[in-house]
Design an enzyme around this catalytic site. Structure first.
Site, PDB file in Angstrom:
ATOM      1  N   LYS A 156      -8.796  -9.264 -11.279  1.00 40.63           N
ATOM      2  CA  LYS A 156      -8.083 -10.455 -10.826  1.00 40.63           C
ATOM      3  C   LYS A 156      -8.777 -11.014  -9.595  1.00 40.63           C
ATOM      4  CE  LYS A 156      -3.784  -8.308 -12.215  1.00 40.63           C
ATOM      5  NZ  LYS A 156      -2.797  -7.365 -11.718  1.00 40.63           N
ATOM      6  N   ASP A 182      -9.915  -2.816 -12.462  1.00 33.53           N
ATOM      7  CA  ASP A 182      -9.642  -3.966 -11.595  1.00 33.53           C
ATOM      8  C   ASP A 182     -10.945  -4.457 -10.988  1.00 33.53           C
ATOM      9  OD1 ASP A 182      -6.972  -4.358 -11.779  1.00 33.53           O
ATOM     10  OD2 ASP A 182      -6.450  -3.242  -9.969  1.00 33.53           O
ATOM     11  N   MET A 228      -3.723  -8.793   1.787  1.00 31.85           N
ATOM     12  CA  MET A 228      -3.604 -10.143   1.196  1.00 31.85           C
ATOM     13  C   MET A 228      -3.177 -11.140   2.273  1.00 31.85           C
ATOM     14  SD  MET A 228      -1.818  -9.171  -2.452  1.00 31.85           S
ATOM     15  CE  MET A 228      -0.824  -7.758  -1.985  1.00 31.85           C
TER      16      MET A 228
HETATM   17  N1  SAH Z   1      -3.730  -1.087  -3.897  1.00 34.99           N
HETATM   18  C1  SAH Z   1      -4.664  -1.622  -2.932  1.00 34.99           C
HETATM   19  C2  SAH Z   1      -4.203  -2.951  -2.370  1.00 34.99           C
HETATM   20  C3  SAH Z   1      -4.129  -4.072  -3.378  1.00 34.99           C
HETATM   21  S1  SAH Z   1      -3.719  -5.607  -2.643  1.00 34.99           S
HETATM   22  C4  SAH Z   1      -4.908  -0.597  -1.831  1.00 34.99           C
HETATM   23  O1  SAH Z   1      -4.177   0.399  -1.735  1.00 34.99           O
HETATM   24  O2  SAH Z   1      -5.849  -0.768  -1.073  1.00 34.99           O
HETATM   25  C5  SAH Z   1      -5.321  -6.306  -2.355  1.00 34.99           C
HETATM   26  C6  SAH Z   1      -5.602  -6.386  -0.865  1.00 34.99           C
HETATM   27  O3  SAH Z   1      -6.104  -5.156  -0.389  1.00 34.99           O
HETATM   28  C7  SAH Z   1      -6.645  -7.407  -0.477  1.00 34.99           C
HETATM   29  O4  SAH Z   1      -6.119  -8.713  -0.395  1.00 34.99           O
HETATM   30  C8  SAH Z   1      -7.064  -6.893   0.882  1.00 34.99           C
HETATM   31  O5  SAH Z   1      -6.103  -7.223   1.868  1.00 34.99           O
HETATM   32  C9  SAH Z   1      -7.005  -5.399   0.670  1.00 34.99           C
HETATM   33  N2  SAH Z   1      -8.316  -4.801   0.328  1.00 34.99           N
HETATM   34  C10 SAH Z   1      -8.577  -4.034  -0.749  1.00 34.99           C
HETATM   35  N3  SAH Z   1      -9.848  -3.596  -0.716  1.00 34.99           N
HETATM   36  C11 SAH Z   1     -10.391  -4.086   0.425  1.00 34.99           C
HETATM   37  C12 SAH Z   1     -11.682  -3.978   1.039  1.00 34.99           C
HETATM   38  N4  SAH Z   1     -12.663  -3.264   0.495  1.00 34.99           N
HETATM   39  N5  SAH Z   1     -11.877  -4.630   2.214  1.00 34.99           N
HETATM   40  C13 SAH Z   1     -10.900  -5.337   2.787  1.00 34.99           C
HETATM   41  N6  SAH Z   1      -9.683  -5.480   2.242  1.00 34.99           N
HETATM   42  C14 SAH Z   1      -9.420  -4.847   1.094  1.00 34.99           C
END
Ligand code: SAH
Length: 277
Positions: free
Chosen positions: A70, A43, A177
């Site tokens: 994505k 990803d 998100m």
């Molecule tokens: N499976 C992932 C979430 C996927 S949805 C998890 O467990 O973290 C994607 C969202 O995750 C983004 O829109 C944001 O809200 C958050 N996100 C993921 N990595 C991030 C980061 N390094 N800093 C801030 N937000 C993050």
């Protein structure tokens, strides 16, 4: 009935949570799977940064890397195609790591990828990861629960029906998100028990080069976000635990909102330890 892996002499798929983007927050089991992999299906968020970080640390992975990253609103490779790719690679006898940001099961569609592999008789294992929902607030000094401050938390997306989300400021809300819908979410939550002066933090690009923390209230955060040009990826944290962050301006840390000017808040650098009133 589908054929099991042993019957096919096939490979195996590991659905690995990469954590929020810092290689130090990849699990040891995840690293072992990466080292064993012939092919890595990666990803963009989190996963890419971890692969780059490992390379920078001199960790050599022999695997071929397929990027299915994505961008928000921009689905490079549709989910069905990713599922089909994992199945195909597994059937071809490859050791496959599907490297996903955060945790595969937290808004990560890991369950769908697991089901696709299982339905096709491809051996599959899930390796949990550190979700951004917990680790990104942590890097901003925000514990999601804290004795005497918050006893529960809910993780939702900005697109969810948060209108029905119960609880007060002692029930932390974490939105993933949530940038595009921030103004709407703040309005909805402010109308509930939390109230308009409930503290909010937005943590952009946690562990990344653009990491930035903005602290305000449900009433002020949309204006602050616009003024500062807040961008995805970001984690939004709502509740009294935000007061514990060293990024919370003193007025907000004590919840004296009468003297709190959100647009003047020096929220990029810590202003000292927050105090609970
Ligand atoms: N499976 C992932 C979430 C996927 S949805 C998890 O467990 O973290 C994607 C969202 O995750 C983004 O829109 C944001 O809200 C958050 N996100 C993921 N990595 C991030 C980061 N390094 N800093 C801030 N937000 C993050």
């Amino acid at each position: 009935m589908t054929l099991g892996n042993a019957q096919k002499g096939g490979g195996k798929v590991w659905l690995v949570g990469a954590g929020p983007g810092d290689p130090g927050l990849l699990t040891v089991r995840g690293l072992r799977a990466l080292e064993r992999a012939d092919v890595i299906v990666a990803d963009r968020l989190g996963a890419r940064a971890v692969l780059d970080g490992l390379a920078a640390e001199g960790v050599e992975l022999g695997a071929e890397i397929i990027d299915v990253g994505k961008l928000p609103g921009h689905h490079a490779v549709p989910q069905d195609a990713i599922n089909a790719l994992l199945v195909q690679l597994g059937r071809d006898g490859r050791n496959v790591v599907r490297l996903k940001g955060g945790d595969p099961y937290v808004f990560g569609r890991g369950g769908e990828e697991l089901a696709a592999c299982q339905d096709a008789g491809v051996e599959v294992e899930v390796v949990a990861g550190i979700t951004s929902a917990i680790s990104v607030p942590a890097i901003a000094g925000i514990p999601l629960t804290h004795r005497g401050v918050a006893t529960a938390f809910t993780d939702a997306t900005g697109h969810d029906q948060i209108r029905d989300l119960g609880g007060g400021r002692d029930h932390t809300v974490v939105l993933l998100m949530g940038v595009g819908t921030l103004a709407h979410s703040a309005l909805i939550l402010a109308r509930g028990e939390r109230g308009a002066d409930c503290p909010v933090a937005v943590v952009e690009d946690g562990f990344g080069p653009r990491q930035r923390v903005t602290v305000g209230t449900l009433a002020s955060i949309a204006e602050q976000a616009a003024a500062r040009g807040i961008r995805s990826p970001a984690v939004v944290v709502v509740g009294d635990v935000v007061r514990l962050s060293p990024y919370a301006p003193a007025a907000l840390a004590t919840l004296d909102t009468s003297t709190f000017d959100p647009l003047a808040a020096p929220a990029t650098s810590p202003t000292g330890k927050a105090h609970l009133s």
